[in-house]
Write an enzyme that holds these catalytic residues in place. Structure first.
Site, short mmCIF file in Angstrom:
data_model
loop_
_atom_site.label_atom_id
_atom_site.label_comp_id
_atom_site.label_asym_id
_atom_site.label_seq_id
_atom_site.Cartn_x
_atom_site.Cartn_y
_atom_site.Cartn_z
NE ARG A 5 5.13 21.57 19.53
CZ ARG A 5 5.62 22.45 18.49
NH1 ARG A 5 6.16 23.48 18.79
NH2 ARG A 5 5.13 22.13 17.30
CE LYS A 45 7.75 34.94 27.93
NZ LYS A 45 8.81 34.23 27.61
CG ASP A 87 12.16 32.29 29.67
OD1 ASP A 87 11.57 31.19 29.44
OD2 ASP A 87 11.64 33.17 29.08
NE ARG A 138 14.95 45.03 20.89
CZ ARG A 138 14.10 44.03 20.37
NH1 ARG A 138 14.32 43.46 19.33
NH2 ARG A 138 13.21 43.32 21.10
P1 ATR Z 1 12.39 37.57 21.50
O1 ATR Z 1 11.68 38.12 22.59
O2 ATR Z 1 11.85 35.99 21.27
O3 ATR Z 1 13.87 37.51 21.74
P2 ATR Z 1 12.40 39.60 19.98
O4 ATR Z 1 12.22 40.61 20.90
O5 ATR Z 1 11.22 39.90 18.67
O6 ATR Z 1 12.13 38.12 20.41
O7 ATR Z 1 13.61 39.70 19.18
C1 ATR Z 1 14.00 39.17 18.12
C2 ATR Z 1 15.58 39.16 17.85
O8 ATR Z 1 15.69 38.52 16.54
C3 ATR Z 1 15.85 40.55 17.81
O9 ATR Z 1 17.27 40.65 18.37
C4 ATR Z 1 15.90 41.01 16.26
O10 ATR Z 1 17.04 41.98 15.96
P3 ATR Z 1 16.42 43.66 15.92
O11 ATR Z 1 16.57 43.94 17.54
O12 ATR Z 1 17.15 44.37 15.08
O13 ATR Z 1 14.96 43.60 15.60
C5 ATR Z 1 16.58 39.70 15.69
N1 ATR Z 1 16.16 39.53 14.30
C6 ATR Z 1 14.81 39.07 13.57
N2 ATR Z 1 14.96 39.16 12.41
C7 ATR Z 1 16.30 39.23 12.04
C8 ATR Z 1 16.73 39.54 10.88
N3 ATR Z 1 16.22 39.43 9.86
N4 ATR Z 1 18.03 39.85 10.85
C9 ATR Z 1 18.80 39.99 11.97
N5 ATR Z 1 18.42 39.97 13.20
C10 ATR Z 1 16.92 39.64 13.12
#
Ligand code: ATR
Length: 288
Positions: A21, A71, A107, A162
């Site tokens: 967007r 990024k 950000d 993580r």
């Molecule tokens: P971004 O860069 O937008 O933060 P990302 O690096 O993919 O995206 O991170 C997504 C976050 O959502 C992570 O903390 C992920 O947890 P994991 O590190 O364990 O993957 C969390 N997340 C995504 N789906 C999830 C789920 N079903 N339950 C719990 N946490 C989830």
């Protein structure tokens, strides 16, 4: 559009990028401020990132925004980084200066400016914050909370390793401010917190909902969800219903865009209610 020498050009690059967007936001500001500029979107693969940066270096582009998945790669390839971008190892905004490409990560300021605007005084008490998630968004937000002087920041993440890694990477020297928290302990961890931020994708349209109990969270604590589709997530609704101040994520998207616009087009843009509504209308249109 035809390229003329007077027209300043910028764009957003990513892969995919069609959902971005950013053109709507910058197009609104160009129009309102009467600036003869162009901001469009370009799908750029990993192999094409260097060519994009070269366009900025030679002035074909004044700069641009960088989105997933470039990024981190852009942070490695620009000529100069702001302190924030260096700390985060990720760049979302680039611009050219005298044949050099600079990279910043807005950000962080987007997150802080949104809370400052929508919940003045949100950081008055800085004893404890809880961040849900440990991805790229969490990294920027934790950095922002550290710059505002929060004493303790708990990082609750599904994969604890993580959370541990992120805590290790961002831990200020000689301090123990960042504490990894097991996902199962997320509800209990809210006791005595001043701020709760969801940075996971949970609660976003099409994703599973965020399962958390706010029972132990003090009612003065500010609850912020960086998800903005839907605008009112289950987390924010639950927070409002029990009296907590609640802030949605749309303002972060708008505020992170402003510093780039000012650098490329030379005027500081305003995040207005009209702009907010423009994006909400677009979200409603695309969801329909
Ligand atoms: P971004 O860069 O937008 O933060 P990302 O690096 O993919 O995206 O991170 C997504 C976050 O959502 C992570 O903390 C992920 O947890 P994991 O590190 O364990 O993957 C969390 N997340 C995504 N789906 C999830 C789920 N079903 N339950 C719990 N946490 C989830």
């Amino acid at each position: 559009m035809e390229q003329t020498e007077n027209v300043v050009r910028a764009c957003v690059v990513g892969d995919p990028v069609s959902h971005s967007r950013s053109p709507l936001i910058h197009g609104y500001w160009l129009d309102r401020l009467g600036i003869a500029g162009v901001y469009d979107r370009r799908r750029v693969t990993a192999d094409e990132v260097e060519a994009f940066l070269q366009d900025v270096r030679v002035g074909k582009l004044r700069g641009g925004n960088v989105t997933v998945p470039h990024k981190e790669a852009v942070a490695r390839h620009v000529d100069a980084l702001t302190d924030t971008a260096r700390h985060l190892g990720a760049v979302n905004t680039v611009w050219g200066v005298d044949g050099q490409v600079w990279g910043d990560n807005t950000d962080v300021t987007g997150f802080l400016a949104n809370l400052d605007e929508r919940c003045a005084g949100w950081d008055r008490t800085r004893e404890k914050a809880i961040v849900l998630g440990a991805g790229g968004a969490a990294r920027a937000i934790i950095y922002g909370l550290l710059t505002r002087g929060f004493q303790e920041i708990g990082i609750a993440n599904r994969s604890l390793s993580r959370a541990r890694q992120l805590a290790d990477e961002l831990q200020p020297e000689g301090a123990q401010k960042l504490l990894p928290i097991a996902w199962d302990a997320r509800s209990d961890a809210l006791k005595n917190a001043n701020v709760l931020v969801n940075t996971t994708s949970l609660g976003m349209a099409g994703q599973p909902s965020l399962d958390i109990s706010l029972e132990t969270l003090p009612v003065q604590a500010v609850v912020h969800d960086i998800v903005y589709a839907p605008l009112e997530t289950d987390l924010l609704r639950a927070a409002r219903q029990r009296g907590n101040p609640a802030v949605d994520g749309l303002g972060m998207l708008l505020h992170q865009a402003a510093p780039g616009f000012a650098r490329w087009f030379g005027q500081k843009p305003q995040v207005t209610d009209e702009l907010r509504q423009l994006i909400i209308d677009d979200m409603n249109r695309t969801a329909a």
